[in-house]
Design a protein around this motif. Sequence first.
Motif, short mmCIF file in Angstrom:
data_model
loop_
_atom_site.label_atom_id
_atom_site.label_comp_id
_atom_site.label_asym_id
_atom_site.label_seq_id
_atom_site.Cartn_x
_atom_site.Cartn_y
_atom_site.Cartn_z
N LYS A 112 91.02 36.08 25.11
CA LYS A 112 89.94 36.71 24.36
C LYS A 112 88.67 36.69 25.21
CE LYS A 112 87.27 36.12 20.10
NZ LYS A 112 86.89 35.19 19.02
N CYS A 113 87.91 37.78 25.17
CA CYS A 113 86.59 37.76 25.81
C CYS A 113 85.63 38.60 24.99
CB CYS A 113 86.67 38.25 27.25
SG CYS A 113 86.94 40.01 27.41
N HIS A 114 84.40 38.66 25.45
CA HIS A 114 83.40 39.47 24.77
C HIS A 114 82.91 40.57 25.71
CE1 HIS A 114 83.10 37.09 21.21
NE2 HIS A 114 82.11 37.84 20.78
N GLY A 115 82.61 41.73 25.13
CA GLY A 115 82.13 42.82 25.96
C GLY A 115 81.17 43.72 25.22
N ILE A 116 80.34 44.41 25.98
CA ILE A 116 79.41 45.39 25.40
C ILE A 116 79.93 46.78 25.72
CG2 ILE A 116 77.08 46.35 25.50
CD1 ILE A 116 76.17 43.50 26.35
N GLU A 117 80.15 47.57 24.69
CA GLU A 117 80.68 48.92 24.89
C GLU A 117 79.67 49.79 25.63
OE1 GLU A 117 81.31 51.14 21.29
OE2 GLU A 117 81.47 52.98 22.46
N VAL A 118 80.10 50.33 26.78
CA VAL A 118 79.22 51.24 27.53
C VAL A 118 79.87 52.61 27.74
CG1 VAL A 118 77.85 49.47 28.68
CG2 VAL A 118 79.99 50.23 29.71
N GLY A 119 81.17 52.69 27.46
CA GLY A 119 81.86 53.97 27.57
C GLY A 119 82.92 54.06 26.50
N HIS A 120 83.23 55.28 26.09
CA HIS A 120 84.22 55.46 25.03
C HIS A 120 84.87 56.82 25.25
CE1 HIS A 120 85.09 54.14 20.62
NE2 HIS A 120 86.16 54.59 21.22
N ILE A 121 86.19 56.84 25.33
CA ILE A 121 86.87 58.13 25.51
C ILE A 121 87.82 58.36 24.34
CG2 ILE A 121 86.61 58.09 28.02
CD1 ILE A 121 89.46 57.19 28.31
N PHE A 122 87.98 59.62 23.98
CA PHE A 122 88.75 60.01 22.79
C PHE A 122 89.68 61.16 23.14
CE2 PHE A 122 84.51 58.71 21.58
CZ PHE A 122 84.70 57.84 20.52
#
Lengths: 437, 437
Positions: free
Chosen positions: A273-283
Amino acid sequence: MKLSNFYLPLLKDVTEQNTLVSHKLTLRAGMVRSIASGLYAWLPMGQRVINNITQIINQEMASIHSHETCMPIIQPLELWNTSNRFESYGKEIVKIQDRRNSNLLFAPTHEEIFTVITKNDLKSYKQLPLFLHQISCKFRDEIRPRFGIMRSREFIMKDGYSFDINEKKSIESYYVMMKSYFSIFKKIGIDIIIAESRSGPIGGSMSHEFLVKIPDNKLVGDAIYYEKQLLDKIQELNNSSNIQDMITIQKYYSAIEEIYQEQPPMQYLPIQKCHGIEVGHIFHFGDKYTKCFNATVKNSQGQDIYPYMGSYGIGVSRLVAAIIEVHHDEKGIKWPYHIAPFKAIILVLHKEAYDIAQKIYNSTNVIDDILLDDTQDTNGTKFARADLIGIPIQLLIGKNTIQNNKVEIRTRSSGKITELHIDDVIHILNSDIKKLL
Amino acid sequence: MKLSNFYLPLLKDVTEQNTLVSHKLTLRAGMVRSIASGLYAWLPMGQRVINNITQIINQEMASIHSHETCMPIIQPLELWNTSNRFESYGKEIVKIQDRRNSNLLFAPTHEEIFTVITKNDLKSYKQLPLFLHQISCKFRDEIRPRFGIMRSREFIMKDGYSFDINEKKSIESYYVMMKSYFSIFKKIGIDIIIAESRSGPIGGSMSHEFLVKIPDNKLVGDAIYYEKQLLDKIQELNNSSNIQDMITIQKYYSAIEEIYQEQPPMQYLPIQKCHGIEVGHIFHFGDKYTKCFNATVKNSQGQDIYPYMGSYGIGVSRLVAAIIEVHHDEKGIKWPYHIAPFKAIILVLHKEAYDIAQKIYNSTNVIDDILLDDTQDTNGTKFARADLIGIPIQLLIGKNTIQNNKVEIRTRSSGKITELHIDDVIHILNSDIKKLL
């Protein structure tokens, strides 16, 4: 750039409580200023970082033949009724009425517009695949805007869209963009983790988030559950990686918390498990929008079909905050080289050394990449400022330079100091500044 | 760029009646598409022109130490009540309510914001003079949006602001910007006329418009009354011109119609009349805004004073239309070299010549500046398209190339054809494409 000519208003104290280090540092280092809740002004120092990120994105997009466009920010609300998204976005969308009482909105994302502008012009399968993108301002009326540019209402985003003749080709485009995103984040100089995600109101069959890994005691960030080997695999990726590598990466389990809770991995896997900040998102959402807008093209058999689409976002302004979250120390920011607002700063540490500093500065053909601290401040102030604003290379011009023609070169990230002859420093500044690191 | 990889949807017929040639040509040449009344999408071909103009502006702004920023588009309405401008702008401003029922607006210009963001950070006369600017989208809810990007509601604008310690210095800054505007328009490749103007709701003591001269039978354009010698004086200006030249230019009478009617020249002067499209507008308004917002700095005596300001706009998207109005013929656009979306286009006019064309294309290190027409279209279609999109240099690869290694070079603006050996063409493409003109 001479510091005396540059607008760099620093702050000693930041009144914001219970906020992120990136929020404090962007204010202290004169990068942004708050206008109102969730509305920020980008000052020259911040804008230079934005420009560097934008350039990296545009270069990478050009390499996959994605063309830059600029769509209207204000759009007719009826488009959003056609796609049935006005309701699903709810209060995040601000509605606008013009002087004729037409209903408009400030678009939070641009799937509708890109479908509509290609509707009449895309006629044949021969025009596909097609990638289009833009880098522009978006507005989402967040219920709790906070943490400065990390969660603002108006923000800078790159959004891109792919059009393909069928699902198979469309998924290929999805992987082309995934590879391209890995290249972008690598060039920017940050470690990224990818995780399966929900599509949310954009919809679709497949979706991935790109997250900057952060320590998990942060105020923001999403939990990610991933197979141990994934991180090594991502490290192995490089610019020469091909689409097949993307499919390999996808074989490793990695999901945001929401998906992990609903669909944990089927068999036993060594999950971390880790933590991250969303900076990109693809759909990948197939023909959802082309169907809504009845936007067809002819396939090779002359039949009308709905092109398959994907959409691809990078939160440019949020990315700036996310990078600072991982690249800083108690003294200030430590910019990765390629997005640093200036590559080097010249610090004059002895009053008789100013002429030599000026000579070095004038001998280079890259003065736009170099900041010359020509102020009368104390050495302590100069050092503190250089550390705060995080310029990667500090050139120290002092007694040693006057007496021995030596320049001390201090690296902001490691603090390491090396020494070079003035002539060598000038030579390197004029050939490849990065070699001074 | 290979044409097969580029999104260039052309239109044969444009349904718009009673409109400008620039409106028709931007649609036909695949530069823009209409979304709704006064709302336009910029396609890749148009965006490339915008990017070139933006680059010229930013370079020129850097040379006078104006720093790029990015201000929020959406702003609190209360700022506009403080400056008392919400009423004077009237219905041109669109008002927005957020989810908390706060009143916001989509800013049509940014004097308030720049005053507010500098209010706390500008403390001393030592920080002045200061120039800040941005290039971004604006929205003005025009009562009659028409003529495409010439008079749209959402548009791209460069707006800049100067801050000075007193009126004398502030007027100097005004002239520095005036000089800079002449340089920008010269680099872009258009003839400009300057005219005294009204300040309108921005206010102030001095204001000038920069206009692109057009034939006076156009549907748009303002009448300008000027002293005959002014045009020669403007022609004499060049990049080395100093501020004094600006003051000289100002001695010649030149005014828009409104001012001419109210205040015709005092003594007899040989006045001429022409028509122009406003593409730039500069304003000197002193301490109007700094007083409103009580934004002071310390002068050298330690007293609090209100800095003097000016503001400076260029209508970037409108400029594209104005340039087309003067640079076109019945076949299409004739781009000035520096803002052309591509500098050269390679036309393959014989099916056996494709390999040679490909070889020339691959031998250059500037493929982003060159368009290779790799389609299977007829020669007629290729010529018509190249003329329509207006690329300055056309390289004709045909029989003559196969048999004699000669490339015919046709200049779009003059139609002049010259001939060069393939090796020379490749050499020039790699050193300075402009020499092919």
